[in-house]
Design a protein around this motif. Structure first.
Motif, short mmCIF file in Angstrom:
data_model
loop_
_atom_site.label_atom_id
_atom_site.label_comp_id
_atom_site.label_asym_id
_atom_site.label_seq_id
_atom_site.Cartn_x
_atom_site.Cartn_y
_atom_site.Cartn_z
N SER A 35 0.80 -1.22 0.00
CA SER A 35 0.00 0.00 0.00
C SER A 35 0.84 1.27 0.00
O SER A 35 0.29 2.37 -0.07
CB SER A 35 -0.94 0.01 1.20
OG SER A 35 -1.87 -1.05 1.11
N ASN A 136 -8.54 4.38 -0.41
CA ASN A 136 -8.84 3.18 -1.18
C ASN A 136 -7.78 2.09 -1.04
O ASN A 136 -7.78 1.13 -1.82
CB ASN A 136 -9.04 3.53 -2.66
CG ASN A 136 -10.31 4.33 -2.88
OD1 ASN A 136 -11.38 3.96 -2.43
ND2 ASN A 136 -10.19 5.47 -3.55
N ASN A 137 -6.86 2.25 -0.11
CA ASN A 137 -5.93 1.21 0.35
C ASN A 137 -4.81 0.82 -0.61
O ASN A 137 -3.65 0.85 -0.22
CB ASN A 137 -6.69 -0.04 0.78
CG ASN A 137 -7.65 0.24 1.90
OD1 ASN A 137 -7.31 0.92 2.85
ND2 ASN A 137 -8.87 -0.24 1.79
N GLY A 141 -7.74 -0.87 -5.52
CA GLY A 141 -8.84 -0.08 -4.97
C GLY A 141 -8.92 1.30 -5.59
O GLY A 141 -10.02 1.82 -5.84
N ASN A 144 -10.32 0.92 -9.16
CA ASN A 144 -11.77 0.67 -9.09
C ASN A 144 -12.53 1.96 -8.82
O ASN A 144 -13.60 2.19 -9.40
CB ASN A 144 -12.08 -0.35 -7.99
CG ASN A 144 -11.57 -1.75 -8.32
OD1 ASN A 144 -11.23 -2.05 -9.46
ND2 ASN A 144 -11.49 -2.59 -7.31
N SER A 145 -11.97 2.81 -7.94
CA SER A 145 -12.70 4.01 -7.52
C SER A 145 -12.83 5.03 -8.65
O SER A 145 -13.84 5.73 -8.75
CB SER A 145 -12.04 4.64 -6.31
OG SER A 145 -10.87 5.37 -6.65
#
Length: 290
Positions: A35, A136-137, A141, A144-145
């Protein structure tokens, strides 16, 4: 007992990975932190790692904002990091200025993705107080966002995210290079001083080898291809843009002070009365300030 080294598994980590593969004395144990720098700082704070090779700006801003979990002990990459500004494949955003007053995706609070969003906002003349973020990590993520519309864009290193650009999953609408050298090394105050010095001295030798013209034309390309799957042209293009320090044990004072000055203007840190003291940011038993 080996040092636990937190790192992000990206092409920048190649000299470290080469060090670890040849580490017959098992002096280090690599701990992957996918991350990014926010996770590295969190793991330092929780005593899950001894050392972090992480982005300059979140490391410095963390100390400036009061963290006692770590101090700077050395340098890793001396060139800027080129952050791509990335939006969804079908989004309406075409340029950085279109992102004003929208929600920017970040990996973690205090991460490089958030710090650089503030720097981007500063360059655009946006108020830091008005900027909005969604955590969103990790990279998936974040992608995807932007494609489900919950965020407008996110920022990540250019070459790391280029495979998603090439596949058509995302679009790049600009880039923001860091106005400082991109990677530093930090450690817990309780970490063994001599072990830290030995680690940085050995890392310097691997960095020096990685930088050599001979290695750049042969071994490095094969190594990065085998570890990360990047295309040969992308690897060679990246290697032309990156440089490492002669001595990983040294940090120029100007790197710390100039970074603090820019972060203060961007609203990320606030200078105490009397200004910042560079010595508050480093472990003086390990690092050489130049």
């Amino acid at each position: 007992m080996s040092l636990r080294i937190g790192y992000v598994r990206e092409h920048f980590s190649s000299p470290l990975l080469q060090f670890a593969e040849a580490d017959e004395g098992h002096t280090i144990t690599l701990v992957e932190c996918p991350s990014g720098t926010g996770q590295l700082i969190s793991r330092l704070t929780k005593d899950e790692i001894d050392v972090a090779i992480a982005l300059t700006d979140p490391l410095i801003s963390g100390i400036a904002n009061g963290s006692q979990a770590y101090k700077l002990i050395g340098s890793y990459v001396t060139t800027p990091l080129n952050w791509a500004v990335i939006t969804g494949r079908d989004s309406k955003y075409e340029k950085i200025s279109d992102l004003k007053d929208t929600t920017i995706g970040i990996s973690r609070l205090g991460s490089g993705s958030q710090t650089m969003a503030y720097v981007m906002g500063f360059q655009q003349g946006w108020s830091p107080e008005g900027m909005k973020f969604q955590v969103n990590n990790d990279i998936q993520g974040l992608i995807n966002s932007i494609n489900d519309g919950s965020t407008s864009a996110f920022m990540w290193e250019w070459f790391t995210t280029k495979p998603w650009l090439d596949s058509g999953e995302v679009r790049f609408i600009g880039s923001v290079p860091t106005p400082w050298p991109s990677w530093l090394v930090a450690a817990q105050p309780s970490a063994n001083t001599e072990a830290l010095k030995q680690f940085l001295t050995t890392l310097s030798s691997y960095v020096s080898s990685f930088k050599s013209t001979e290695r750049q034309e042969t071994n490095n390309v094969e190594f990065i291809q085998s570890k990360f799957g990047y295309g040969e042209e992308d690897i060679k293009a990246w290697m032309k843009t990156v440089d490492y320090p002669q001595d990983c044990l040294a940090i120029p004072k100007d790197v710390i002070m100039n970074t603090l000055s820019i972060l203060e203007k961007a609203g990320v840190v606030k200078s105490p009365e009397g200004g910042f003291n560079v010595n508050d940011f480093v472990e003086s038993k390990v690092v050489k300030l130049t």
